[in-house]
Scaffold this motif. Sequence first.
Motif, short mmCIF file in Angstrom:
data_model
loop_
_atom_site.label_atom_id
_atom_site.label_comp_id
_atom_site.label_asym_id
_atom_site.label_seq_id
_atom_site.Cartn_x
_atom_site.Cartn_y
_atom_site.Cartn_z
N UNK A 1107 0.83 -1.21 0.00
CA UNK A 1107 0.00 0.00 0.00
C UNK A 1107 0.86 1.26 0.00
N UNK A 1108 1.92 1.24 0.77
CA UNK A 1108 2.79 2.42 0.83
C UNK A 1108 3.47 2.66 -0.51
N UNK A 1109 3.95 1.59 -1.15
CA UNK A 1109 4.60 1.74 -2.45
C UNK A 1109 3.59 2.21 -3.49
N UNK A 1110 2.37 1.73 -3.41
CA UNK A 1110 1.33 2.17 -4.35
C UNK A 1110 1.10 3.67 -4.25
N UNK A 1111 1.01 4.17 -3.02
CA UNK A 1111 0.79 5.61 -2.85
C UNK A 1111 1.97 6.41 -3.42
N UNK A 1112 3.19 5.91 -3.21
CA UNK A 1112 4.36 6.61 -3.73
C UNK A 1112 4.34 6.65 -5.25
N UNK A 1113 4.01 5.53 -5.87
CA UNK A 1113 4.01 5.47 -7.33
C UNK A 1113 2.91 6.34 -7.92
#
Length: 1637
Positions: A1107-1113
């Motif tokens: 989820x955190x990587x998704x928000x960053x991308x």
Amino acid sequence: MSLPFYQRHHQHFDREYRHKELESTLSQYQKEEKRKSAIYTHGSTAYSKEAASAYRHGLESYDQQSAEAYAHESSAHSKRSAAYSLGSELISKKAEAYHLGSELVNKKAEAYRLGYETYSRGKMIEDQPLKLSPKAKRAKQSLLAEEKENTVVEYVVPVFTGRQIHVSGITDTEEERIKESAAYIARRNLFATGEGISVSKKATSSSVEEETHEKKSRKVAIRETAERTALKKTLIETEEFRRKLNEDSLLHAPEFVIKPRSHTVWEKQNVKLHCTVTGWPEPRVTWYKNQVPINVHTHPGKYAIESRYGMHSLEINTCDFEDTAQYRASAMNVKGELSAYASVVVKRYKGEVDDSFFHAGTVTLPLSFGVTPHGYASRFEIHFVDKFEASFGREGETMSLGCTVIIRPEIKRFQPEIQWYRNGVLVTPSKWVKMHWSGERATLTLTHANKEDEGLYTLRVVMGDYYEQYSAYVFVRDADAEMPGAPGSPLDVKCLDANKDYVIISWKQPAVDGGSPVLGYFIDKCEVGTTRWSQCNETPVKFARFPVTGLIEGRSYIFRVRAVNNSGISIPSRVSEPVAALDPADRARLRSHPSAPWTGQIIVTEEEPSEGIVPGPPSDLHVTEATKNYVVLSWKPPCERGHEGVMYFVEKCVAGTENWQRVNTEIPVKSPRFALFDLAEGKSYQFRVRCCNSAGIGEPSEATEATVVGDKLDIPSPPSHVIPTRNTDTSVVLTWTESKDAKELVGYYIEASKVGSGHWEPCNNNPVKGSRFTCHGLSTGEHYIFRVRAVNAAGLSGFSQESEAIEVKAAIAAPSPPYDITMLESVRDSMVLGWKQPKTVGGAEITGYYVNYREVIDGVHGEWKEANIKPVSERAYRIHDLKENMTYQFQVAAANLAGLGEPSSASRPFKCEEWTIAVPGPPHDLAVSEVRKDSLVVLWKPPIYTGRSPVTGFYIDIKETNASDQHWKSVNEKPTSNTFMKISGLKKGTSYVFRVRATNKAGVGKPSDSTDPVIAETRPGTKEVVVEVDDNGVISLNFECDQMTSDSKFIWSKNYEPIEDDSRLTIDTKGGKSKAIFKDLSEEDLGIYSCAVTDTDGVSSSYTIDEEEMKRLLALSHEHKFPTVPLKSELAVEILEKGQVRFWLQAEKLSGNAKVNYVFNDKEIFNGEKYKMKIDHSSGLVEMVMDRLQDEDEGTYTFQLQDGKATNQSSLVLIGDVFQKLQKEAEFQRQEWFRKQGPHFVEYLGWEVTPECNVLLKCKVANIKKETHVVWYKDEREIMVDEKHDFQDGVCTLLITEFSKKDAGIYEVILKDDRGKDKSILKLLEGAFADLMTEVCKVIALSATELKIQSTEEGIRLYSFVNYYLEDLRVNWEHNGAKIKYTERVKTGVTGEQIWLQINEPTPNDKGKYILELFDGKTGHKKMVDLSGQAFDEAFAEFQRLKAAAVAEKNRARVLGGLPDVVTIQEGKALNLTCNVWGNPVPEISWLKNEKLLMANDHIILKFESGKKACFTITSVSTADSGKYSLVVKNQYGTETSDLTISVFIPEEGAEIPQPELEEQTDLATLVAEVQGAHLDTVALGKKKNASGNKEDFIKPQVEEIIATEETPDPNENPIVEDGDDAKDSWQTKEIIGHSH
């Protein structure tokens, strides 16, 4: 030897795999069981000796170290307390516990024993029956820390429990009291301080039995209960704290606090790279040079590596040119790996250099030693990574080409030159093309793709004299037609041969005709700066060039072309570049000497004409182009023309005649070019031209040769010999023979069709030159045929002959044999086999497997038989119709398109028998991927045989390849439900094998066959899946493989399951590069994405998107997709003081190169007299000021910002009501500014209500002087003001007292002097007046005093005073919360400023709280008084007193009236006086004369009739009767005296004595009146005569009515009698009237 972290808590470790060396370490993963059972065990030991002995027996299983640790009780506790209180020590001790698991378990056992010994003092508890759980693992978990996998807890405080029926405070028996005290003391000692657990051994000895206990009192029991409650609270808080102290959060991945820095040094110098790394456990740092690990032992003295306290360094001694490389520091621990890079460039100086410059370790050099690419590196290594492949787009879309460039050696100070080419022509940035170089990646973006953009794109990276380049084709298809069947849009529109009023437009025909032939083309023009397009030709033209005439000299134009067929008109082409209608000589002069920035308009001025020179004939007249639609003439201006400009008349005639006709009869042309239309096709014409100016028309030029009207340029012939050749899986190379005798050839269009479809698709949309083209975008495995046609300005040729069909496919070989055949399930007559995939697949996908089997009887092998006719796609197969209890051998062969491969060797014998075990069978099809130096991923498939219950999970075992089977270890403590697992913590260079076991409710099943040996190493060139967000914001996972064969494929998986649904992801594979493009990244896409390359040596990698990587991308995607100049505020408008209009916006920041374009109604405006523009780069403020808004300024204003690549714009629409409102406001501000030049109002007329309830009208003024006058008006009538205002405070006021409805109206105040005047109007009508009245009522209500109590003779009065009373103020009274209903007994009213409530004849029911509510129209204001208790009693007593006094006053004796003050009478006359007397009881009366009692006789007659009327009669008045007479009335309530004076006179002789003439019967008249039971005084009124002796009416008495309000009238007060104005004539009295309230 210790177990790895993933095996410490494993509960299912098979005992057969234990080794003697592991016996002492098994306690590490058993500690979880011990910790879970700790609480229940301690509770049990408090009451059960047997439980205590069992616990001791469990402790004996520990090794000698545990036994020795028991003796160090206090030491263990102090360590725990230190770890508990100090965070840094906690981390260090946890790390120590991480490595020394056995010591930690020993310490915990010590804490457990402490609890046991404390409780063992109460031995008499043995009689208490307890039901204990047979296994400690069933105990309820109450530990003061969270249990997490791979976590070691330093110590756990056991939660002690008492007996099941807990302490009640007072016990009945001595035995229970002793047990209770022992448990309490143990808990108190354990948690007495925050220092840890410290309990003396004396307290835990057996001497407890000998201690004596006195019987507890209730006070002691209560105190102990309170302490137990406090203990429980402390325990809960401690538990919450330990929960927050999550040990797993202390572990974190490596992080570079300071990254290594790149260095540039000279040869023979030393260089040292430093970095600082944090992480827990402490990361291990490895140094690499060009991705190769640095070994200090193989290069003694060259490298020095140091690591101390998180600081790491690599020192390179005596650098030489070979040390120029990229160095990497790799930090790794159990939480992950992180790398940091730095470059070292070693310079070699070719000249003479002072040796003082070369100090070891010195890198600072003079500027003259700057390094350049020339002469420094003989050759740069330029590599293209993540290259763009052949791309396909559609008109109108945005396309992006990108490529990562790696240059070795890397020189920070020198950046490469990035060049982009299209079809060999250098591409420059424009509004259609954007370029970007990030330092690592070059990107070219087509912002609005058109067919003109199609072609071969080449990225060239230039470093000095050396360059490398990479090319790929970009295809742009036609946009969807607005009309079905309409042709594609033309392309490449250009302006040729532009002149003053003439230009030739050329274009290329489209490849798509929409299904019907193109009939022709329409040409449109548009003047630059406008948006109005006009069509230049009425009928379509088929020739791809057209002359446009009628242009206005000096203006610029753009053009576009539309194709038309029977179905409709195409979408317009891309517009041409702007062209100015100018003479070529003027255009050349402007280009060589530009005078101002290009604005789209060129103003041409002409010289003053000279006189008298008629121009000569033009020269060199010829036909430049002739088609069936038009003929174009060209000539040179005459030599004889003077200084005056010339114009031209064109004449024509049919060849062979002399009938010349002027073509342009009305307007001569200015340009030496002219296009003639409407000529008869096939006829022959001649042409000539005449010059003219103000002096006249010159001689004609020589006539041209005869010209036949028709097309001179022929359509080219079709190409021939079209030959396709296989290229890749998606492309075919096509060659052909060019058209013969083709003139002005533009290029070729290629079309392709799938065999049998009959549908042709264009392969290119921009004509290509040459005879070779690569057709991309073909479907692999399909058969295609091709055809080609040529194109020039005259049109498109016919199609060539169709080529031979070709299949789009690459070449293939048979696969190698499968291996490792194993049995997965066995029943009575069938068996399921599994095997491993062949190591080589032969360049093509395996289409299936074939299984053979044979019987084995007593070691004798039978013949092979086929188990399946059709190929099996899976690597597991069930063989049916086998014989029960028969032994079989099997072999498997794989097949692909090349054929059937060699079969595998025979398997070991398997017996066909029914499996009846409860546990699952072995998993199968194990595979290993993503092999790295410290980790890998194991994949498998679930077992075919699941046992008697479903499979609940899997265990993965690991061992080194050369180790015996006793060394198998389980990787995971708890079973995993996945069919994959990433295994970390491997030793680099070590060979491992793996196996998997399935488990269900019955237990753990048989292990699978082990995998092939795998060496934990990261192979050179290994690449990882990289997430990328391109300039268009597209998020993709990218994987590149340089080990691919022609048959290799990229296989993408999500959570290691092949991705079959393409609705979320698009896979784009080109060459050795594959890209998984997310269509719309969301939570549905979370997971592990892996990519494996077939037909390679296990090339694979994965990437986890949480989820955190998704928000960053997503954030990065938005940033790349829309690069903008961030704005603090959008475009806004404001009015300045003088009515100026200011447009402004503010950006977050602007560089010094930032530019702003100001646009009004799509036309750029510039700084000048009307517009004042300003840019503040430091603050980012952009503004434009206009002095005045006029009607023509209505429209849209736009500020366009450009700062490098980032752009932004903000618009403000001022149209219609918005513009008019702004214009009015600006004009108002302008007028306001002029108004303020004289006396004016700063604040207009308003009102306020004073505390005295008066209304004050006031306004604030400014710019006044002594001569300034103020005049007030109401309803246009001037209000006279007594005082003149001095303006010292700048405020004018008008005070209105006792404000009421009569004061409603329109108030106006005027300021005036010699400078001008200003006025302010206040309308106090309707709503405004109502608001003011509400405020007045509010102030009145707020001025109300507190309620007071007053007693009266009628009852009790409650009242409050206000400053002023208005009828608009509504008054309500409440009694005990209920509204009062008014009656004759309870009344309310207002007298003056007093608001009252009268309670007549009060009773006890009238007690309570009284509330006076004053409602001002919006809000109610309340006053309250409590009329109860003493207050009521006192008021009631006073009321009784006043009432009695009133009764006495009412009934006392009194003279009501009838006696005058003075009576003057003539002697001898009779006097008769009568008056009314009142009293209850009837009063006694007496008469006095001169203060002496007067007795009645014949002369004076005294009568008292009916107890009411007293009569006084003197029969004949004499002078002796003169005197003072008094009437005294008296009864028991009082006495009253009424006096009168009788004056007797004797008339003079001869004088006429006036005789009063009384009406009718008597000399005196009596007037008696009663008003509502109240008696009025009776007054005798005398009649008077006028001078003439006539009778007059009785004089009307003056009566003044006095209403009793505040005070009750005094009943003892005498009536007031006043003399009249003429005492001689008559007398008058005042009438006193009393009203009851």
